[in-house]
Design a protein around this motif. Structure first.
Motif, PDB file in Angstrom:
ATOM      1  N   SER A 189       0.815  -1.214   0.000  1.00  0.00           N
ATOM      2  CA  SER A 189       0.000   0.000   0.000  1.00  0.00           C
ATOM      3  C   SER A 189       0.845   1.257   0.000  1.00  0.00           C
ATOM      4  O   SER A 189       0.319   2.352  -0.079  1.00  0.00           O
ATOM      5  CB  SER A 189      -0.902   0.013   1.247  1.00  0.00           C
ATOM      6  OG  SER A 189      -0.120  -0.051   2.427  1.00  0.00           O
ATOM      7  N   GLY A 190       2.168   1.112   0.088  1.00  0.00           N
ATOM      8  CA  GLY A 190       3.029   2.274   0.156  1.00  0.00           C
ATOM      9  C   GLY A 190       4.103   2.243  -0.911  1.00  0.00           C
ATOM     10  O   GLY A 190       4.270   1.246  -1.618  1.00  0.00           O
ATOM     11  N   PRO A 191       4.844   3.342  -1.080  1.00  0.00           N
ATOM     12  CA  PRO A 191       5.877   3.415  -2.104  1.00  0.00           C
ATOM     13  C   PRO A 191       7.039   2.481  -1.811  1.00  0.00           C
ATOM     14  O   PRO A 191       7.263   2.058  -0.677  1.00  0.00           O
ATOM     15  CB  PRO A 191       6.322   4.881  -2.039  1.00  0.00           C
ATOM     16  CG  PRO A 191       5.949   5.331  -0.665  1.00  0.00           C
ATOM     17  CD  PRO A 191       4.706   4.586  -0.322  1.00  0.00           C
ATOM     18  N   VAL A 192       7.778   2.159  -2.851  1.00  0.00           N
ATOM     19  CA  VAL A 192       8.898   1.234  -2.750  1.00  0.00           C
ATOM     20  C   VAL A 192      10.021   1.855  -1.921  1.00  0.00           C
ATOM     21  O   VAL A 192      10.293   3.049  -2.008  1.00  0.00           O
ATOM     22  CB  VAL A 192       9.420   0.873  -4.153  1.00  0.00           C
ATOM     23  CG1 VAL A 192      10.661  -0.005  -4.056  1.00  0.00           C
ATOM     24  CG2 VAL A 192       8.339   0.164  -4.949  1.00  0.00           C
ATOM     25  N   ALA A 193      10.692   1.032  -1.138  1.00  0.00           N
ATOM     26  CA  ALA A 193      11.806   1.491  -0.319  1.00  0.00           C
ATOM     27  C   ALA A 193      13.119   1.314  -1.069  1.00  0.00           C
ATOM     28  O   ALA A 193      13.458   0.208  -1.486  1.00  0.00           O
ATOM     29  CB  ALA A 193      11.859   0.706   0.989  1.00  0.00           C
ATOM     30  N   GLY A 194      13.822   2.403  -1.258  1.00  0.00           N
ATOM     31  CA  GLY A 194      15.175   2.350  -1.777  1.00  0.00           C
ATOM     32  C   GLY A 194      15.292   2.087  -3.263  1.00  0.00           C
ATOM     33  O   GLY A 194      14.360   1.624  -3.924  1.00  0.00           O
ATOM     34  N   ARG A 195      16.463   2.439  -3.791  1.00  0.00           N
ATOM     35  CA  ARG A 195      16.828   2.144  -5.174  1.00  0.00           C
ATOM     36  C   ARG A 195      18.164   1.409  -5.139  1.00  0.00           C
ATOM     37  O   ARG A 195      19.123   1.878  -4.526  1.00  0.00           O
ATOM     38  CB  ARG A 195      16.957   3.435  -5.993  1.00  0.00           C
ATOM     39  CG  ARG A 195      15.630   4.114  -6.231  1.00  0.00           C
ATOM     40  CD  ARG A 195      15.776   5.471  -6.891  1.00  0.00           C
ATOM     41  NE  ARG A 195      16.443   5.401  -8.184  1.00  0.00           N
ATOM     42  CZ  ARG A 195      16.517   6.443  -9.022  1.00  0.00           C
ATOM     43  NH1 ARG A 195      15.979   7.594  -8.684  1.00  0.00           N
ATOM     44  NH2 ARG A 195      17.151   6.330 -10.176  1.00  0.00           N
ATOM     45  N   TRP A 196      18.196   0.272  -5.770  1.00  0.00           N
ATOM     46  CA  TRP A 196      19.429  -0.512  -5.794  1.00  0.00           C
ATOM     47  C   TRP A 196      20.107  -0.368  -7.154  1.00  0.00           C
ATOM     48  O   TRP A 196      19.466  -0.555  -8.183  1.00  0.00           O
ATOM     49  CB  TRP A 196      19.130  -1.989  -5.560  1.00  0.00           C
ATOM     50  CG  TRP A 196      20.389  -2.808  -5.524  1.00  0.00           C
ATOM     51  CD1 TRP A 196      21.039  -3.352  -6.603  1.00  0.00           C
ATOM     52  CD2 TRP A 196      21.161  -3.131  -4.382  1.00  0.00           C
ATOM     53  NE1 TRP A 196      22.176  -3.993  -6.202  1.00  0.00           N
ATOM     54  CE2 TRP A 196      22.277  -3.880  -4.833  1.00  0.00           C
ATOM     55  CE3 TRP A 196      21.047  -2.859  -3.017  1.00  0.00           C
ATOM     56  CZ2 TRP A 196      23.254  -4.365  -3.969  1.00  0.00           C
ATOM     57  CZ3 TRP A 196      22.000  -3.360  -2.160  1.00  0.00           C
ATOM     58  CH2 TRP A 196      23.101  -4.097  -2.631  1.00  0.00           C
ATOM     59  N   PRO A 197      21.387   0.016  -7.165  1.00  0.00           N
ATOM     60  CA  PRO A 197      22.271   0.303  -6.024  1.00  0.00           C
ATOM     61  C   PRO A 197      22.399   1.788  -5.710  1.00  0.00           C
ATOM     62  O   PRO A 197      23.261   2.188  -4.939  1.00  0.00           O
ATOM     63  CB  PRO A 197      23.610  -0.245  -6.521  1.00  0.00           C
ATOM     64  CG  PRO A 197      23.591   0.100  -8.000  1.00  0.00           C
ATOM     65  CD  PRO A 197      22.146  -0.075  -8.437  1.00  0.00           C
ATOM     66  N   GLU A 198      21.529   2.614  -6.326  1.00  0.00           N
ATOM     67  CA  GLU A 198      21.738   4.061  -6.274  1.00  0.00           C
ATOM     68  C   GLU A 198      21.736   4.644  -4.863  1.00  0.00           C
ATOM     69  O   GLU A 198      22.483   5.592  -4.578  1.00  0.00           O
ATOM     70  CB  GLU A 198      20.676   4.781  -7.124  1.00  0.00           C
ATOM     71  CG  GLU A 198      20.816   4.595  -8.614  1.00  0.00           C
ATOM     72  CD  GLU A 198      20.085   3.370  -9.121  1.00  0.00           C
ATOM     73  OE1 GLU A 198      19.948   3.228 -10.353  1.00  0.00           O
ATOM     74  OE2 GLU A 198      19.627   2.554  -8.291  1.00  0.00           O
ATOM     75  N   THR A 199      20.895   4.104  -3.970  1.00  0.00           N
ATOM     76  CA  THR A 199      20.861   4.632  -2.611  1.00  0.00           C
ATOM     77  C   THR A 199      22.241   4.537  -1.970  1.00  0.00           C
ATOM     78  O   THR A 199      22.734   5.499  -1.353  1.00  0.00           O
ATOM     79  CB  THR A 199      19.820   3.882  -1.766  1.00  0.00           C
ATOM     80  OG1 THR A 199      18.517   4.089  -2.330  1.00  0.00           O
ATOM     81  CG2 THR A 199      19.829   4.365  -0.325  1.00  0.00           C
ATOM     82  N   PHE A 200      22.896   3.407  -2.131  1.00  0.00           N
ATOM     83  CA  PHE A 200      24.220   3.205  -1.545  1.00  0.00           C
ATOM     84  C   PHE A 200      25.302   3.931  -2.339  1.00  0.00           C
ATOM     85  O   PHE A 200      26.263   4.455  -1.762  1.00  0.00           O
ATOM     86  CB  PHE A 200      24.505   1.714  -1.429  1.00  0.00           C
ATOM     87  CG  PHE A 200      23.560   1.012  -0.500  1.00  0.00           C
ATOM     88  CD1 PHE A 200      23.745   1.058   0.871  1.00  0.00           C
ATOM     89  CD2 PHE A 200      22.444   0.342  -0.986  1.00  0.00           C
ATOM     90  CE1 PHE A 200      22.858   0.440   1.741  1.00  0.00           C
ATOM     91  CE2 PHE A 200      21.545  -0.278  -0.132  1.00  0.00           C
ATOM     92  CZ  PHE A 200      21.756  -0.227   1.240  1.00  0.00           C
ATOM     93  N   CYS A 204       8.821  -1.311   9.148  1.00  0.00           N
ATOM     94  CA  CYS A 204       8.442  -0.284   8.157  1.00  0.00           C
ATOM     95  C   CYS A 204       7.842  -0.902   6.901  1.00  0.00           C
ATOM     96  O   CYS A 204       8.215  -0.568   5.768  1.00  0.00           O
ATOM     97  CB  CYS A 204       9.634   0.602   7.809  1.00  0.00           C
ATOM     98  SG  CYS A 204      10.283   1.560   9.199  1.00  0.00           S
ATOM     99  N   ASN A 205       6.914  -1.822   7.120  1.00  0.00           N
ATOM    100  CA  ASN A 205       6.206  -2.465   6.003  1.00  0.00           C
ATOM    101  C   ASN A 205       7.166  -3.121   5.020  1.00  0.00           C
ATOM    102  O   ASN A 205       7.114  -2.898   3.804  1.00  0.00           O
ATOM    103  CB  ASN A 205       5.309  -1.456   5.283  1.00  0.00           C
ATOM    104  CG  ASN A 205       4.191  -0.944   6.158  1.00  0.00           C
ATOM    105  OD1 ASN A 205       3.567  -1.702   6.893  1.00  0.00           O
ATOM    106  ND2 ASN A 205       3.944   0.362   6.114  1.00  0.00           N
ATOM    107  N   ASP A 206       8.045  -3.962   5.587  1.00  0.00           N
ATOM    108  CA  ASP A 206       8.982  -4.754   4.786  1.00  0.00           C
ATOM    109  C   ASP A 206       9.932  -3.902   3.959  1.00  0.00           C
ATOM    110  O   ASP A 206      10.353  -4.277   2.855  1.00  0.00           O
ATOM    111  CB  ASP A 206       8.231  -5.725   3.862  1.00  0.00           C
ATOM    112  CG  ASP A 206       7.434  -6.767   4.637  1.00  0.00           C
ATOM    113  OD1 ASP A 206       7.965  -7.288   5.635  1.00  0.00           O
ATOM    114  OD2 ASP A 206       6.293  -7.056   4.240  1.00  0.00           O
ATOM    115  N   ALA A 207      10.344  -2.774   4.530  1.00  0.00           N
ATOM    116  CA  ALA A 207      11.205  -1.857   3.790  1.00  0.00           C
ATOM    117  C   ALA A 207      12.551  -2.478   3.442  1.00  0.00           C
ATOM    118  O   ALA A 207      13.097  -2.222   2.360  1.00  0.00           O
ATOM    119  CB  ALA A 207      11.415  -0.575   4.599  1.00  0.00           C
TER     120      ALA A 207
END
Length: 290
Positions: free
Chosen positions: A101-112, A194-197
């Motif tokens: 129900s919520g937005p996706v957590a993180g971008r791989w590998p861009e967040t890191f 956090c909802n499976d973040a």
């Protein structure tokens, strides 16, 4: 959660997000993407030889939560006499995760990629934007997902040398103060934090173990870096047992990690300048910085 606990958590969140955004003294870019920027807050009072506090915001690595919500903390720390760098980084999309129900957590590998690049660019940017700061006395801090990123950034020297994120031992780093960090990916996955973040951050269950080897703070120990975790015992977003699991993993690796558990405190007072817990955070940072 009981009705009382739910009401308290809601009040804490409302208080933390009630403060207006505090504009920085200047902003610098560490890349070409719009999110590859760092806001700088000059210390109030001290001007020379000031310790540098690097802030990594939380928000479950999700797009709707950017660095602006933590600017009151950045300003609070500047008013305590610290030079502050508030880092932005790329986060997940605003599109809901499949089946969620919520937005996706993180971008791989861009967040890191971004956190590593920001930390690598900081010395030069600090010379331009915070000339009175002493980058040889740097403390990393971060809240929730940002706490995970702070712990991870301090452990890059533990990564294999062929990792794109590997970096030499950070001799300039005085320590890490991680605030309610998502510090143990295995337990966080088990608890659905956090909802499976965490699972979303790493690209799904099929890629979890492989990618966690390079990003889970609890697997990148010991670091040799002074580390303190500050956690509310009543935190319903990132339960305190996650911080305890990281401290236990550190102990098994032969390292002592400080864990300050605050009674009657939830997730958000740690970044709320109006809360006593925020003063505790500033004191923990000062203990490492000075």
């Amino acid at each position: 959660m009981s009705e009382e606990s739910t009401a308290r958590a809601a009040a804490e969140e409302q208080s933390a997000f009630s403060h207006p955004t505090v504009e920085p003294d200047s902003t610098g870019a560490y890349g070409e993407h719009p999110d590859q920027i760092i806001d700088f807050y000059a210390p109030r009072g001290r001007q020379q030889g000031t310790p540098l506090v690097v802030v990594l915001h939380g928000g479950a690595w999700r797009a709707p939560y950017d660095r602006k919500h933590i600017t009151p903390l950045a300003d609070f720390l500047a008013r305590q006499g610290f030079a502050v760098a508030n880092v932005e980084y790329r986060r997940g999309s605003s599109i809901p995760a499949q089946g969620g129900s919520g937005p996706v957590a993180g971008r791989w590998p861009e967040t890191f990629d971004d956190v590593a690049a920001a930390l690598d660019a900081l010395p030069d940017l600090v010379r331009t934007h915070l000339p009175g700061a002493d980058p040889r006395r740097t403390v990393l801090t971060g809240h929730s997902a940002g706490g995970q990123l702070a712990l991870w950034a301090a452990s890059r020297h533990v990564l294999p040398e062929d990792s794109p994120w590997h970096a030499p031992y950070p001799t300039h780093l005085r320590g890490v103060v991680a605030l309610a960090p998502i510090a143990d990916f295995g337990l966080s996955r088990e608890l659905g934090v956090c909802n499976d973040a965490v699972v979303q951050l790493l690209g799904g269950e099929g890629k979890f173990d492989e990618r966690a080897e390079q990003t889970d703070p609890a697997r990148l120990l010991p670091t040799g870096i002074a580390t303190v975790l500050v956690q509310g015992r009543e935190d319903a977003d990132v339960p305190y047992v996650v911080a305890e699991a990281y401290a236990d993993a550190a102990a098994k690796a032969g390292e002592v990690v400080g864990l300050t558990l605050l009674e009657g405190i939830g997730h958000f007072p740690l970044i709320d300048p109006a809360a006593d817990a925020c003063a505790v955070v500033a004191e923990e940072i000062a203990q490492l910085a000075f």
